[in-house]
Scaffold this motif. Structure first.
Motif, short mmCIF file in Angstrom:
data_model
loop_
_atom_site.label_atom_id
_atom_site.label_comp_id
_atom_site.label_asym_id
_atom_site.label_seq_id
_atom_site.Cartn_x
_atom_site.Cartn_y
_atom_site.Cartn_z
N UNK A 1 1.86 -62.15 -9.27
CA UNK A 1 3.39 -62.98 -8.62
C UNK A 1 4.24 -61.59 -8.21
N UNK A 2 4.05 -60.30 -8.53
CA UNK A 2 4.63 -58.80 -8.88
C UNK A 2 5.29 -59.08 -7.48
N UNK A 3 6.16 -58.50 -6.99
CA UNK A 3 6.62 -58.33 -5.33
C UNK A 3 6.90 -56.16 -5.41
N UNK A 4 6.02 -56.22 -3.93
CA UNK A 4 6.04 -54.70 -3.91
C UNK A 4 7.98 -54.59 -3.44
N UNK A 5 7.82 -52.70 -4.38
CA UNK A 5 9.35 -52.52 -4.02
C UNK A 5 9.04 -51.05 -2.86
N UNK A 6 10.34 -50.64 -2.72
CA UNK A 6 9.98 -48.93 -2.74
C UNK A 6 11.59 -48.80 -3.13
N UNK A 7 11.07 -47.71 -3.58
CA UNK A 7 12.74 -46.60 -4.68
C UNK A 7 11.93 -45.42 -4.24
N UNK A 8 13.08 -44.79 -3.83
CA UNK A 8 13.66 -43.05 -3.16
C UNK A 8 14.30 -42.15 -3.28
N UNK A 9 14.06 -41.19 -2.97
CA UNK A 9 15.17 -40.21 -2.48
C UNK A 9 15.48 -39.41 -1.15
N UNK B 1 16.78 -48.03 -1.81
CA UNK B 1 15.57 -49.15 -2.45
C UNK B 1 15.54 -50.48 -1.23
N UNK B 2 13.99 -51.53 -1.34
CA UNK B 2 13.95 -52.22 -0.35
C UNK B 2 12.45 -52.54 -0.66
N UNK B 3 12.49 -53.60 0.23
CA UNK B 3 10.65 -54.44 0.19
C UNK B 3 10.27 -53.53 0.56
N UNK B 4 8.84 -53.01 0.17
CA UNK B 4 8.31 -51.80 0.17
C UNK B 4 6.71 -52.78 0.67
N UNK B 5 5.41 -51.41 0.52
CA UNK B 5 4.16 -52.03 0.94
C UNK B 5 3.63 -51.26 2.20
N UNK C 1 8.41 -51.22 9.08
CA UNK C 1 8.17 -52.44 9.80
C UNK C 1 9.34 -53.07 9.36
N UNK C 2 9.49 -53.63 8.41
CA UNK C 2 10.39 -54.19 7.29
C UNK C 2 11.86 -53.96 7.44
N UNK C 3 12.02 -52.69 7.27
CA UNK C 3 13.28 -52.02 7.09
C UNK C 3 14.20 -53.06 6.38
N UNK C 4 13.40 -53.22 5.16
CA UNK C 4 14.68 -54.01 4.36
C UNK C 4 15.23 -52.77 3.41
N UNK C 5 16.17 -52.42 3.62
CA UNK C 5 16.83 -51.34 2.14
C UNK C 5 17.89 -51.36 1.90
N UNK C 6 18.21 -50.56 1.28
CA UNK C 6 20.13 -50.43 0.97
C UNK C 6 20.01 -49.26 0.19
N UNK C 7 21.09 -48.47 0.90
CA UNK C 7 20.80 -46.78 0.95
C UNK C 7 23.05 -46.93 -0.71
N UNK C 8 22.95 -45.81 -1.54
CA UNK C 8 23.41 -45.76 -2.75
C UNK C 8 23.60 -44.32 -2.60
N UNK C 9 24.68 -43.45 -3.13
CA UNK C 9 25.09 -42.64 -3.22
C UNK C 9 25.29 -42.28 -4.55
#
Length: 902
Positions: free
Chosen positions: A591-599, A611-615, A620-628
């Motif tokens: 039931x885990x969700x694949x995410x992406x986190x990075x710099x 941060x956003x959806x990974x895999x 292509x999905x480009x579902x992400x958020x950016x923070x300082x």
């Protein structure tokens, strides 16, 4: 340089126009007309070697001929003449110059950069500020200054407009004039050779005649300066920004998913949000937002109730709400019951609250009263569609009557139509009740309020430097430095995971093998299904070249897959260096969700966290958020909430919610890692699996280079200085906590002021205070640690006994201090200790001078200053004040000599 000498721009005593002319159509003639006709009440002196008079005013052949000093000059001449002109103006005492001339930009060739620097060099000895070059000019409606070539003088208002573009500034003036929008100031900054958005924001934050600030910008040159000034201004008044250039071009050169996904415009968006500003995307929306935010309405949340006499209007509003941050409120049973008792039988019995078209105006008032009492509603939109049965103006009066007893209640209005709605709109405007022409405009205004409220909340967040157990920084640093020393820039998967593990980010166990046979042996050791991946410093995305195989169950399958993988990769990328394979245990989390986190590293704002959806389909999905950075849990959760994948993480059907705390903590650790390891330019954790049991990193990629700056100096926002927190013991043995002030100290600060003698309060604030306003307390407790420092002394139970602060100039040369000790603590040495601490901090920052203004009757403070080595001399203008001044280097030398003699 920030606000130094900007008073000469905003409040000059005399103005010189260099390049004034009489030739029709020339810029010198246009500016002369605007200046002379605006009504400025001081001298305006024209300079032109070819003219005897300009607009019937005596003209001077050269700047040196000017008979009186001028504070402000406007320059329209040829670029090559400007350095000499600036020098001459400085010699005459001029402190600010508006350079309208172009010819200094990158597009003007290498000579332009040299000329630009000569101009700045000419200004520097005189601390003369330059606005421009290549700008429209400057307008002040209150001072009647039109130092521009704009085609009209705007109406007087309380909105300051700052524009990077001269052409757009002119267009906005025309657009606003036709809609009755006025301005306090209009400034076109052009190429921003000296004065930039940060400088102007610093000044306008304290300007009493400006109620809101509007920015049009294309790029920022000094991110930390902009963020510091923007955060300070946004605490005081609404700051609304429209930015051109939303392209993510340039991200394609990144070596990681994160670098490619973190487009430049996304980073600007994150910066505006973190600074407490509201970003809009259209000129019409810009001034709608000014009207809405300037109304004083503030929300506690994003739940909207709708009151209307039209089902169609309700549907339009509900549809528009789907595209805005916010949702329809769920009305409580109590509210529905109250409405049921007041409404005719044919009302909707739900939100939107739809009353019959023929219902009398009183129904609107009764229903609005009930909705304003509902605890589940944060704002109400009142919609009215015209009909022949009920007068729309009377209905508007019923709404106004309700709001007369509830000033600044969160109510927006929309009377549909044109001629029939005009009277109602005028009445709303007269009572400063926000009103809009269409339901989508009204709902968009609600979205502005929701976004502004959320951004203001983020603005108040001051993340500490570290929020988790100490990581193994030395191990992580050694790993990264070893890779750089070997001539590589990309860490292997195993090395990257070791860096994450040093920061206690869960990673799946991974081992390396040089050959297919060795990979098979490792698989046997795992005694479970494994994943096999190619190991190569030249392959960015392994799955794209057949470099990943999953769920291999036997050593034989692993060896066979490795052989096939090797052949496939060599065929597709024959020049890639192959170092072997990685083998890792398959993680079974159905039931885990694949995410992406990075710099990623932004050219303007420095490091950012993504941060956003990974895999495999992350690009292509480009579902992400950016923070300082820096981040804390709340800021990290805001990142998560801004992605589409957050809905899955919240749980659905029989899928339990993921561990959001674990995800947020991982993002905070990623941000902390940035401060410790400035060598890291890009990083991917993809996929980062998340479910109810926590998170685990299955793959990681890190790109590193020799660090150009240390620690958090790269950050656009300086973190909370945790290292300055320490115990403080008074002479009588009382133990206190000394630390930098935080936003949550506002109540304690107010309590300290209220518990102090009014005379002591007057000594601190140089005047009487009947109360301690929230805005003042907020401004003093929410500081920017890059510009200011305030130490508070607290008891173990959190009572504030004293505070001392300095505010440094942007050149980091001198700072003004202020101190207050609670009245019952006077005479116990706390003031001396606080001053000693802040002076030591000033020395550590490299400050050369500390000064302050002290009331002459404040003898204890004057004696304390003298004991600390300050000199005392008369104040500048006010005879009741004394100026105390300390040369830090000289004072330190004296202290050392005394210590040596002892």
């Amino acid at each position: 340089m920030t606000t130094r000498n900007l008073d000469a721009l905003f409040h000059p005593s005399a103005i010189a126009l260099v390049g004034a002319g009489n030739r029709p159509g020339s810029i010198g003639t246009v500016v002369a007309r605007n200046l002379f006709e605006a009504g400025f009440d001081g001298p305006i002196l024209s300079v032109n070697p070819k003219e005897r008079a300009v607009r019937s005013s005596l003209n001077y052949a050269a700047v040196a001929d000017l008979p009186i000093p001028v504070d402000l000059a406007v320059l329209t001449g040829a670029p090559q003449d400007l350095p000499a002109t600036i020098h001459a103006l400085g010699e005459k005492g001029c402190r600010a110059a508006i350079v309208l001339s172009g010819g200094f930009g990158l597009e003007d060739g290498p000579e332009a950069a040299v000329l630009r620097q000569k101009m700045l060099d000419a200004a520097r000895p005189h601390l003369l500020r330059i606005i421009g070059p290549n700008c429209l000019g400057f307008i002040s409606t209150s001072a009647h200054i039109n130092a521009s070539y704009a085609h009209l003088m705007p109406r007087k208002g309380d909105v300051a407009f700052l524009s990077q573009s001269a052409a757009l500034a002119s267009a906005v003036l025309d657009w606003a004039d036709g809609r009755g929008v006025g301005f306090s100031y209009v400034a076109s900054l052009g190429d921003k050779a000296d004065v930039d958005f940060g400088d102007m924001l610093d000044h306008l934050a304290l300007d009493a005649g400006t109620r809101a600030i509007v920015l049009y910008l294309e790029h920022i040159t000094d991110a930390r300066k902009f963020m510091s000034a923007g955060r300070i201004a946004a605490r005081a008044k609404p700051v609304i920004v429209i930015k051109a250039g939303r392209s993510a071009a340039g991200a394609s050169a990144a070596l990681s998913h994160t670098g490619a996904l973190a487009g430049t415009d996304m980073v600007y968006d994150a910066a505006f949000r973190r600074a407490g500003m509201l970003r809009v995307y259209e000129l019409r929306e810009l001034f709608e937002a000014v009207t809405t935010l300037s109304s004083g309405i503030r929300l506690a949340g994003g739940r909207l109730s709708v009151l209307t006499n039209s089902g169609g209007a309700a549907v339009l509003a509900t549809d528009a709400l789907d595209e805005q941050p916010g949702e329809l409120a769920q009305l409580t049973a109590e509210t529905l019951g109250a409405l049921d008792r007041q409404m005719p039988q044919r009302w909707s019995r739900s939100n939107p609250v739809r009353i019959p078209p023929d219902a009398p105006s009183k129904r609107y008032g009764d229903a609005l009263t009930a909705l304003l009492e509902d605890p589940g509603s944060d704002a109400t939109l009142v919609l009215n569609s015209p009909n022949a049965m009920v007068d729309g103006a009377e209905t508007a009066e019923a709404v106004i009557e309700v709001l007369s007893h509830r000033p600044r209640a969160p109510v927006l209005t929309c009377w549909l139509g044109d001629r029939g709605a005009a009277d109602a709109r005028r009445r709303f405007a007269a009572h400063r009740i926000p009103t809009y022409d269409t339901p989508d405009e009204a709902v968009r205004a609600f979205g502005h309020l929701v976004s502004y409220q959320r951004n203001q909340t983020l603005l108040m967040e001051t993340p500490p430097a570290r929020t988790f157990d100490e990581p193994d920084r030395d191990k992580a640093r050694q790993l990264v430095d070893a890779v750089i020393a070997s001539g590589r820039s990309v860490l292997t998967e195993v090395e990257a995971k070791a860096v994450l593990a040093a920061y206690d980010i869960p990673v799946v166990e991974t081992k390396t093998a040089a050959t297919p046979a060795e990979a098979a042996l490792l698989a046997a050791d795992f005694a479970a299904p494994v994943a096999l991946k190619i190991l190569s410093p030249d392959i960015i995305h392994k799955s794209d070249v057949g470099g990943v195989r999953l769920d291999l169950r036997t050593p034989g399958q692993v060896e066979e897959a490795a052989e096939a993988m090797l052949a496939m990769v060599q065929a597709r990328l024959p020049d890639a260096r192959i170092e072997g394979f990685t083998v890792q245990r398959m993680v079974r989390r159905q039931r885990a969700v694949e995410l992406v986190a990075g710099i990623a590293n932004d050219e303007t704002f420095g490091p950012v966290v993504l941060f956003g959806e990974g895999g495999t389909a992350v690009d292509v999905i480009a579902d992400r958020a950016v923070a300082l950075p820096p981040l804390n849990g709340r800021l990290a959760r805001d990142m998560i909430a801004r992605t589409r994948i957050s809905r899955r993480l919240a749980g659905y059907r029989d899928n339990p919610p993921a561990d959001l705390d674990a995800i947020a903590t991982t993002l905070v650790k990623v941000a902390e890692l940035l401060g410790d390891l400035p060598q890291i330019g890009e990083m991917d954790i993809n996929p980062l699996l998340a479910d109810a049991d926590g998170v685990i990193a299955l793959d990681a990629r890190i790109v590193a280079h020799p660090a150009r700056e240390t620690g958090t100096k790269r950050f656009a926002i300086k973190p909370y200085p945790t290292a300055l927190v320490r115990p403080l013991e008074l002479g009588d043995g009382q133990m206190l906590l000394l630390r930098p002030i935080r936003p949550e100290d506002e109540p304690a600060l107010g309590d300290m002021v209220r518990r102090s003698d009014p005379r002591d309060v007057r000594m601190r604030f140089l005047g009487s205070l009947k109360d301690f306003p929230h805005l003042m307390a907020a401004r003093l407790s929410q500081i920017d640690y890059d510009r200011e420092m305030a130490f508070v002394a607290l008891t173990p139970d959190g009572e504030m006994l004293g505070v001392v602060r300095i505010i440094a100039d942007p050149d980091n040369e001198e700072a003004e201090y202020a101190i207050m000790v609670r009245s019952d603590m006077k005479g116990r040495g706390l003031g001396f200790r606080l001053m000693t601490e802040i002076l030591d901090y000033g020395r550590s920052r490299g400050l050369k001078r500390i000064f302050g203004d002290v009331l002459r009757e404040n003898l204890p403070m004057l004696h304390l200053a003298q004991d600390l080595g300050f000199t005392v001399r008369p104040g500048s203008d006010d005879p009741t004040l004394a100026r105390v001044d300390l040369d830090l280097a000289e004072a330190e030398a004296v202290r050392r000599r005394k210590a040596g003699r002892a």
